[in-house]
Design a protein around this motif. Structure first.
Motif, short mmCIF file in Angstrom:
data_model
loop_
_atom_site.label_atom_id
_atom_site.label_comp_id
_atom_site.label_asym_id
_atom_site.label_seq_id
_atom_site.Cartn_x
_atom_site.Cartn_y
_atom_site.Cartn_z
N GLU A 49 -10.96 -21.10 -18.24
CA GLU A 49 -10.94 -20.48 -17.16
C GLU A 49 -12.02 -19.72 -16.41
O GLU A 49 -12.57 -19.93 -15.59
CB GLU A 49 -9.47 -19.70 -16.87
CG GLU A 49 -9.45 -19.18 -15.45
CD GLU A 49 -7.86 -19.13 -15.19
OE1 GLU A 49 -7.12 -19.31 -15.85
OE2 GLU A 49 -7.52 -19.23 -14.07
N PHE A 74 -4.68 -23.02 -28.22
CA PHE A 74 -4.55 -23.23 -26.68
C PHE A 74 -5.00 -22.24 -25.96
O PHE A 74 -5.64 -22.07 -25.02
CB PHE A 74 -3.18 -23.77 -26.32
CG PHE A 74 -3.02 -25.26 -26.52
CD1 PHE A 74 -4.01 -26.22 -27.04
CD2 PHE A 74 -1.60 -25.47 -26.91
CE1 PHE A 74 -3.76 -27.78 -27.29
CE2 PHE A 74 -1.26 -27.18 -27.06
CZ PHE A 74 -2.35 -27.85 -27.46
N GLY A 75 -4.51 -21.00 -26.33
CA GLY A 75 -4.52 -19.85 -25.46
C GLY A 75 -5.97 -19.38 -25.50
O GLY A 75 -6.42 -19.11 -24.28
N THR A 97 -14.71 -22.09 -15.89
CA THR A 97 -14.59 -22.74 -14.51
C THR A 97 -14.68 -21.99 -13.35
O THR A 97 -15.56 -22.16 -12.35
CB THR A 97 -13.21 -23.10 -14.40
OG1 THR A 97 -12.64 -24.03 -15.75
CG2 THR A 97 -12.78 -24.14 -13.18
N ASP A 153 -7.79 -21.95 -23.23
CA ASP A 153 -7.22 -21.75 -21.97
C ASP A 153 -8.06 -20.51 -21.32
O ASP A 153 -8.78 -20.70 -20.03
CB ASP A 153 -5.98 -21.42 -21.83
CG ASP A 153 -5.39 -20.90 -20.30
OD1 ASP A 153 -5.62 -21.85 -19.62
OD2 ASP A 153 -4.78 -20.00 -20.32
N GLU A 154 -8.05 -19.41 -21.70
CA GLU A 154 -8.62 -18.28 -21.38
C GLU A 154 -10.40 -18.54 -21.15
O GLU A 154 -10.99 -18.33 -20.15
CB GLU A 154 -8.63 -17.01 -22.18
CG GLU A 154 -7.08 -16.74 -22.29
CD GLU A 154 -6.56 -15.78 -23.20
OE1 GLU A 154 -7.23 -15.82 -24.34
OE2 GLU A 154 -5.85 -14.89 -23.02
N TYR A 183 -11.65 -13.34 -26.68
CA TYR A 183 -10.45 -14.25 -27.01
C TYR A 183 -10.36 -14.77 -28.25
O TYR A 183 -11.46 -15.29 -28.93
CB TYR A 183 -10.53 -15.29 -25.75
CG TYR A 183 -10.48 -14.95 -24.25
CD1 TYR A 183 -9.69 -14.05 -23.84
CD2 TYR A 183 -11.57 -15.48 -23.67
CE1 TYR A 183 -9.65 -13.87 -22.33
CE2 TYR A 183 -11.83 -15.08 -22.13
CZ TYR A 183 -10.87 -14.31 -21.88
OH TYR A 183 -10.71 -13.95 -20.48
N HIS A 221 -0.88 -14.85 -15.37
CA HIS A 221 -2.23 -14.96 -14.61
C HIS A 221 -2.89 -13.74 -14.28
O HIS A 221 -3.85 -13.64 -14.05
CB HIS A 221 -1.57 -15.85 -13.29
CG HIS A 221 -1.38 -17.25 -13.39
ND1 HIS A 221 -0.21 -17.71 -13.55
CD2 HIS A 221 -1.87 -18.11 -13.78
CE1 HIS A 221 -0.17 -18.98 -13.77
NE2 HIS A 221 -1.42 -19.24 -13.65
N LYS A 236 -5.17 -12.81 -16.89
CA LYS A 236 -6.35 -13.16 -17.01
C LYS A 236 -7.16 -12.55 -15.84
O LYS A 236 -8.62 -12.53 -16.22
CB LYS A 236 -6.44 -14.78 -16.68
CG LYS A 236 -6.16 -15.55 -17.85
CD LYS A 236 -6.40 -17.11 -17.62
CE LYS A 236 -5.35 -17.95 -18.06
NZ LYS A 236 -5.19 -18.95 -17.59
#
Ligand code: AMP
Length: 204
Positions: free
Chosen positions: A118, A110-111, A121, A114-115, A9, A90, A93
């Motif tokens: 996630e 941000f991208g 998480t 975010d990736e 990423y 979605h 990912k």
């Protein structure tokens, strides 16, 4: 662990310093030298394009996973080993997660965050046990590491989850860590479960 595929990423911009592009190029050629295929977002822009081109130039394989919207915006890389076009961010990912043995973040916006977050998480929920690493360039990720330390100190993040990721600038150390990776057995609610305060995620 086996490293057949590595997901990177990174920024869809190249960033302000030539060091970012240099690092993306070095990582791409290192991935090919390690005999791994690159999985990434399928774009031909910014550091994404640089890392993909570097893998291809070094004779490696690159799998891009891109939503139709970004193909329509003509940012898809047309020279990849394989380009998978999916219906949404979605789906992308999830597909990148399925295809990849490990996740490495180069500097980005941000991208990229975010990736990567996630994946972290999902991992703390026990949904995936794949290694996540932040390959640093010119100290770019240091403030994020400090933020994570604050999360642990303020008890919003389990210390095991904080230490179960790699951060550094040295690609040799990165690949040694990836190959030797064994996931922490802790998940987010382990302490409560041990104390009998929680029996399943649904109770959380
Ligand atoms: P950013 O860090 O905000 O530049 O976003 C980069 C990340 O988001 C990449 O890892 C991609 O998966 C996705 N992304 C953002 N912009 C693009 C783009 N123009 N083409 C393909 N993927 C993109």
């Amino acid at each position: 662990m086996s490293l057949k595929t590595i997901c990177v990423y990174c920024g869809s911009n190249a960033g302000a310093r030539p060091e970012y592009t240099d690092a993306a190029r070095r990582l791409g050629s290192r991935i090919a030298d390690e005999g791994a295929a690159l999985v990434y977002g399928g774009g031909n822009v910014g550091l994404m394009g640089v890392v993909a081109d570097a893998v291809l130039t070094a004779g490696g394989e690159v799998i891009g996973v891109i939503p139709q919207q970004l193909v329509d915006w003509e940012v898809a890389h047309r020279g990849l080993t394989r380009l998978e076009v999916v219906d949404s961010m979605h789906t992308r990912k999830m597909r990148m997660f399925e295809l990849s043995d490990a996740f490495v973040a180069l500097p980005g916006g941000f991208g990229t965050l975010d990736e990567m977050f996630e994946m972290l998480t999902w991992r703390q929920l026990g949904l995936g046990k794949k290694p996540c690493a932040f390959l640093d360039v010119a100290g770019f990720w240091q403030p994020l590491m400090t933020m994570m330390d604050t999360m642990v100190a303020e008890r919003f993040l389990h210390a095991d989850q904080r230490t179960d990721l790699w951060h550094g600038e040295d690609a040799d150390a990165l690949f040694a860590w990836l190959r030797g990776y064994t996931p922490a057995d802790a998940d987010k609610w382990m302490d409560q479960k041990r104390r009998g305060q929680l029996t399943s995620l649904e109770d959380a």
